[in-house]
Design an enzyme around this catalytic site. Structure first.
Site: not given
Length: 428
Positions: A163, A205, A243, A286, A338, A367
């Site tokens: 990701q 992101e 991640d 992650e 988060k 997020r």
């Protein structure tokens, strides 16, 4: 006493054009606090529930008018007259009012919007910046940013299963310089992609979201090339982070890396990650395993946990009960924080504190669906967390957090510290 005299919830849009919840809290003095909540794309199954309307005729069922209605009616009735400076009592009131284990009745999005807005109002009433309100005089440590420069997985429509591929400027002398390091690498990477005829479109992101011939290792190598072209030393000044969001490609007990044409057991996937760690300056991984594959997590932690930060996101979902179980079993060595995974500030701070006591790091995180709200920047400094993950060096929803951190560092002046590599105190 800073009594709450009015609460107003409303439906606004996040960075993906989906509805989210915003809340205004007015105090007796006339001071107001405002907060907006984020929303995730790849979510842990045990996260607190985000209440959506389900009405397909509005926003494809993603409206939040039910959550807003709870704020304007039931929650408002319960908290009007409460002292805004009593955050723990207010959050407990919200939790008890909801009455469920996962906040499914009122919705974590409704509860968090109120929790955050009350804190902002109370800080304003006290005449304190939010980070100082959270952390007092001890709040002086800036976070090391983990900057997502290549997006894949659920955050992009490309051939990368992982990701996020991140750069971590741990060799910078200050946060301001860390941000400059990151921006310069981001622009160097953009030119490299452009010169190779690869798309420079960005994902949710703000990182680039290209199809990369050669897959993940080719993407890592392009990032290393960008670090070099920007004039920095990989590993020494800028490290890498991954991640994996492995729950998203875990099928029937196997890790299905479709972009690589691979189907791997937890042991084989760990071996592959270990090979990358040996070859490249990767300091953080992650969600390297699926949230339900605790045996796989143990294999990964035992293999790499002394030299690499092993972060649990979907694994722990900012929940102290699950985190405690992980600590007891020696699973991971870090937690991603988060705020909307748990739904109140008090519970968020409890998870950070539990992690620190156990020698785990706590990485404050955004997020993929964000707003201009910058509360997480203040949380990162207020708790001296030492690390923050809030996207790439583009999109104003990401830059809002970085710019707030610049303001905080300026406000702190000479007492501001930047931990660099020491932020990874979980590594030996």
């Amino acid at each position: 006493m800073s009594a709450i005299v009015d609460i107003v919830g409303r439906e606004i849009l996040d960075s993906r054009g989906n509805p989210t919840v915003e809340c205004d809290v007015l105090l007796e003095s006339g001071v107001m606090g405002r907060a907006a909540v984020p929303s995730g794309a790849s979510t842990g199954s045990r996260e607190a529930i985000e209440l959506r309307d389900g009405d397909k005729s509005r926003y494809l069922g993603k409206g939040v008018l039910k959550a807003v209605g709870y704020i304007n009616n039931e929650i408002s009735e319960a908290v009007l007259g409460l002292d805004a400076s009593e955050q723990a009592f207010l959050d407990r009131t919200l939790i008890e009012l909801d009455g469920t284990e996962n906040k499914s009745r009122l919705g974590a999005n409704a509860m968090l919007a109120v929790s955050m807005a009350v804190a902002r109002a109370a800080a304003e009433e006290a005449g304190l910046p939010l980070y100082r309100y959270f952390g007092g005089m001890a709040a002086v440590q800036m976070p090391v940013p983990m900057m997502n420069v290549i997006n894949g997985g659920e955050h992009a429509n490309n051939n990368l299963d992982l990701q996020e591929l991140m750069i971590i400027p741990l060799g910078a002398p200050s946060f301001r310089e860390a941000l400059r390091y990151g921006a310069e690498v981001f622009h160097a990477l953009k030119k490299i992609l452009h010169d190779k005829g690869i798309s420079t479109a960005v994902g949710d992101e703000g990182g680039f979201a290209p199809n990369v011939p050669g897959g993940h290792e080719a993407a890592i190598q392009m990032i290393l090339e960008a670090i070099d072209k920007a004039g920095y030393v990989a590993g020494e000044q800028i490290a890498l982070g991954l991640d994996c969001a492995a729950s998203e490609f875990y099928k029937d007990g196997k890790y299905e890396l479709s972009g690589e044409g691979l189907s791997l057991s937890a042991q084989e996937w760990t071996d592959m990650l270990a090979t990358w760690v040996d070859k490249y300056p990767i300091i953080s991984i992650e969600d390297g395993m699926a949230e339900g594959d605790w045996d796989g997590w143990k294999i990964l932690t035992d293999r790499l946990g002394k030299n690499v930060q092993i972060v649990g996101d979907d694994l722990f979902v900012t929940n102290t009960k699950i985190l405690k179980e992980g600590i007891d079993k020696g699973i991971a060595n870090s937690i991603l924080i988060k705020i909307n995974q748990i739904g109140t500030l008090t519970e968020t701070f409890a998870a950070i504190e539990m992690a620190k006591r156990a020698g785990y790091t706590a990485v404050i995180s955004h997020r993929s669906g964000e707003t201009e709200d910058s509360t997480i920047a203040d949380i990162a400094v207020g708790t001296n967390a030492g690390q923050i993950k809030t996207g790439s060096l583009s999109r104003s929803d990401r830059m809002a957090k970085y710019n707030q951190l610049l303001r905080i560092e300026e406000d702190l002046g000479e007492v501001a510290s930047y931990p660099g590599r020491s932020a990874f105190y979980n590594l030996r």
